[in-house]
Scaffold this motif. Sequence first.
Motif, PDB file in Angstrom:
ATOM      1  N   MET A 165     -42.494  11.207 -41.527  1.00 37.49           N
ATOM      2  CA  MET A 165     -42.648  12.548 -40.960  1.00 37.49           C
ATOM      3  C   MET A 165     -42.089  12.614 -39.539  1.00 37.49           C
ATOM      4  SD  MET A 165     -43.861  14.386 -43.331  1.00 37.49           S
ATOM      5  CE  MET A 165     -44.300  15.845 -42.427  1.00 37.49           C
ATOM      6  N   TYR A 166     -42.229  11.535 -38.766  1.00 35.17           N
ATOM      7  CA  TYR A 166     -41.696  11.492 -37.405  1.00 35.17           C
ATOM      8  C   TYR A 166     -40.181  11.637 -37.423  1.00 35.17           C
ATOM      9  CZ  TYR A 166     -40.808  10.024 -32.627  1.00 35.17           C
ATOM     10  OH  TYR A 166     -40.372   9.992 -31.315  1.00 35.17           O
ATOM     11  N   VAL A 167     -39.528  10.855 -38.271  1.00 38.33           N
ATOM     12  CA  VAL A 167     -38.062  10.912 -38.348  1.00 38.33           C
ATOM     13  C   VAL A 167     -37.602  12.286 -38.839  1.00 38.33           C
ATOM     14  CG1 VAL A 167     -36.028   9.985 -39.533  1.00 38.33           C
ATOM     15  CG2 VAL A 167     -37.762   8.435 -38.632  1.00 38.33           C
ATOM     16  N   LEU A 168     -38.263  12.814 -39.861  1.00 37.64           N
ATOM     17  CA  LEU A 168     -37.862  14.105 -40.415  1.00 37.64           C
ATOM     18  C   LEU A 168     -38.114  15.251 -39.437  1.00 37.64           C
ATOM     19  CD1 LEU A 168     -39.088  13.760 -44.101  1.00 37.64           C
ATOM     20  CD2 LEU A 168     -36.761  13.487 -43.217  1.00 37.64           C
ATOM     21  N   SER A 169     -39.187  15.175 -38.664  1.00 31.20           N
ATOM     22  CA  SER A 169     -39.495  16.284 -37.759  1.00 31.20           C
ATOM     23  C   SER A 169     -38.713  16.216 -36.454  1.00 31.20           C
ATOM     24  CB  SER A 169     -40.991  16.355 -37.473  1.00 31.20           C
ATOM     25  OG  SER A 169     -41.413  15.217 -36.776  1.00 31.20           O
ATOM     26  N   THR A 170     -38.393  15.007 -35.987  1.00 27.32           N
ATOM     27  CA  THR A 170     -37.662  14.900 -34.724  1.00 27.32           C
ATOM     28  C   THR A 170     -36.153  14.807 -34.927  1.00 27.32           C
ATOM     29  OG1 THR A 170     -37.780  12.480 -34.676  1.00 27.32           O
ATOM     30  CG2 THR A 170     -39.577  13.711 -33.599  1.00 27.32           C
ATOM     31  N   GLY A 171     -35.756  14.334 -36.103  1.00 24.06           N
ATOM     32  CA  GLY A 171     -34.327  14.151 -36.355  1.00 24.06           C
ATOM     33  C   GLY A 171     -33.771  12.907 -35.686  1.00 24.06           C
ATOM     34  N   CYS A 172     -34.648  12.017 -35.226  1.00 21.36           N
ATOM     35  CA  CYS A 172     -34.179  10.813 -34.544  1.00 21.36           C
ATOM     36  C   CYS A 172     -33.578   9.830 -35.546  1.00 21.36           C
ATOM     37  CB  CYS A 172     -35.318  10.159 -33.762  1.00 21.36           C
ATOM     38  SG  CYS A 172     -36.485   9.229 -34.766  1.00 21.36           S
ATOM     39  N   GLN A 173     -32.853   8.870 -35.014  1.00 23.41           N
ATOM     40  CA  GLN A 173     -32.307   7.818 -35.856  1.00 23.41           C
ATOM     41  C   GLN A 173     -33.415   6.844 -36.210  1.00 23.41           C
ATOM     42  OE1 GLN A 173     -29.169   6.183 -33.498  1.00 23.41           O
ATOM     43  NE2 GLN A 173     -27.903   8.007 -33.629  1.00 23.41           N
ATOM     44  N   TRP A 174     -33.242   6.148 -37.314  1.00 24.37           N
ATOM     45  CA  TRP A 174     -34.268   5.211 -37.776  1.00 24.37           C
ATOM     46  C   TRP A 174     -34.585   4.169 -36.708  1.00 24.37           C
ATOM     47  CZ3 TRP A 174     -37.236   6.370 -41.665  1.00 24.37           C
ATOM     48  CH2 TRP A 174     -36.758   7.227 -42.656  1.00 24.37           C
ATOM     49  N   ARG A 227     -51.594  11.623 -32.212  1.00 29.28           N
ATOM     50  CA  ARG A 227     -50.704  10.766 -31.427  1.00 29.28           C
ATOM     51  C   ARG A 227     -49.326  11.413 -31.286  1.00 29.28           C
ATOM     52  NH1 ARG A 227     -49.488   5.389 -34.528  1.00 29.28           N
ATOM     53  NH2 ARG A 227     -49.212   7.054 -36.011  1.00 29.28           N
ATOM     54  N   TYR A 228     -48.774  11.884 -32.404  1.00 31.45           N
ATOM     55  CA  TYR A 228     -47.517  12.628 -32.438  1.00 31.45           C
ATOM     56  C   TYR A 228     -47.774  13.912 -33.217  1.00 31.45           C
ATOM     57  CZ  TYR A 228     -45.626   8.030 -31.299  1.00 31.45           C
ATOM     58  OH  TYR A 228     -45.385   6.829 -30.709  1.00 31.45           O
ATOM     59  N   PRO A 229     -47.122  15.007 -32.861  1.00 25.93           N
ATOM     60  CA  PRO A 229     -47.344  16.247 -33.619  1.00 25.93           C
ATOM     61  C   PRO A 229     -46.994  16.126 -35.098  1.00 25.93           C
ATOM     62  CG  PRO A 229     -46.204  16.713 -31.558  1.00 25.93           C
ATOM     63  CD  PRO A 229     -46.267  15.210 -31.697  1.00 25.93           C
ATOM     64  N   SER A 230     -46.156  15.165 -35.452  1.00 26.01           N
ATOM     65  CA  SER A 230     -45.754  14.981 -36.850  1.00 26.01           C
ATOM     66  C   SER A 230     -46.762  14.175 -37.656  1.00 26.01           C
ATOM     67  CB  SER A 230     -44.390  14.300 -36.904  1.00 26.01           C
ATOM     68  OG  SER A 230     -44.447  13.043 -36.248  1.00 26.01           O
ATOM     69  N   ASP A 231     -47.739  13.525 -36.998  1.00 29.15           N
ATOM     70  CA  ASP A 231     -48.736  12.727 -37.719  1.00 29.15           C
ATOM     71  C   ASP A 231     -49.578  13.613 -38.627  1.00 29.15           C
ATOM     72  OD1 ASP A 231     -47.887  10.427 -36.507  1.00 29.15           O
ATOM     73  OD2 ASP A 231     -49.645  10.181 -35.224  1.00 29.15           O
ATOM     74  N   LEU A 232     -50.035  13.018 -39.725  1.00 25.74           N
ATOM     75  CA  LEU A 232     -50.892  13.741 -40.653  1.00 25.74           C
ATOM     76  C   LEU A 232     -52.323  13.786 -40.138  1.00 25.74           C
ATOM     77  CD1 LEU A 232     -49.735  12.197 -44.058  1.00 25.74           C
ATOM     78  CD2 LEU A 232     -49.022  14.354 -43.059  1.00 25.74           C
ATOM     79  N   THR A 233     -52.957  14.935 -40.278  1.00 25.22           N
ATOM     80  CA  THR A 233     -54.379  15.034 -39.983  1.00 25.22           C
ATOM     81  C   THR A 233     -55.149  14.384 -41.122  1.00 25.22           C
ATOM     82  OG1 THR A 233     -54.622  17.165 -41.097  1.00 25.22           O
ATOM     83  CG2 THR A 233     -54.034  17.218 -38.744  1.00 25.22           C
ATOM     84  N   ASP A 234     -56.441  14.196 -40.938  1.00 27.36           N
ATOM     85  CA  ASP A 234     -57.260  13.613 -42.006  1.00 27.36           C
ATOM     86  C   ASP A 234     -57.234  14.493 -43.252  1.00 27.36           C
ATOM     87  OD1 ASP A 234     -57.933  11.469 -40.388  1.00 27.36           O
ATOM     88  OD2 ASP A 234     -59.800  12.393 -39.686  1.00 27.36           O
ATOM     89  N   ALA A 235     -57.285  15.804 -43.055  1.00 31.56           N
ATOM     90  CA  ALA A 235     -57.266  16.730 -44.197  1.00 31.56           C
ATOM     91  C   ALA A 235     -55.921  16.655 -44.929  1.00 31.56           C
ATOM     92  CB  ALA A 235     -57.529  18.154 -43.726  1.00 31.56           C
TER      93      ALA A 235
END
Length: 138
Positions: free
Chosen positions: A55-64, A16-24
Amino acid sequence: MWTTENRRRYDRDTLRYPSDLTDAEWGHVEPLIPPAKHGGGKRTVEMREVVNGIMYVLSTGCQWRYIPKDLPPRSTVNGYFCQWSWDGMLEKIHHALYVKCRDQAGREASPSACIVDSQSVKSAEKATVLSVKRRFAL
């Protein structure tokens, strides 16, 4: 190293987002997540989605406040992030994954050598001298 074989391994287009965790990846992280506290209500949030939000916030640097609506509420994600930062859980998760990565690469758990170039040493010496001069007004 980017090779044809490795390219598929690191492809995140199906997420869904590149920051999402894969199953592995989630398989490595899930056992490290602390259980719900005793005495409270049953945990209703999906912990994988909480980690995906962090992970989304940390990888994009967006505000909460700009966390997408399909992730848990920002207060939930931020609450877990703050709690895990405060109690050292994020460091424990990072360390456990770091050790696994080094083990998978056939290396010892902690590095046994360090490389320091001459420029770094010169910079450190210069900073120390300036600090001493300022402190004693030389």
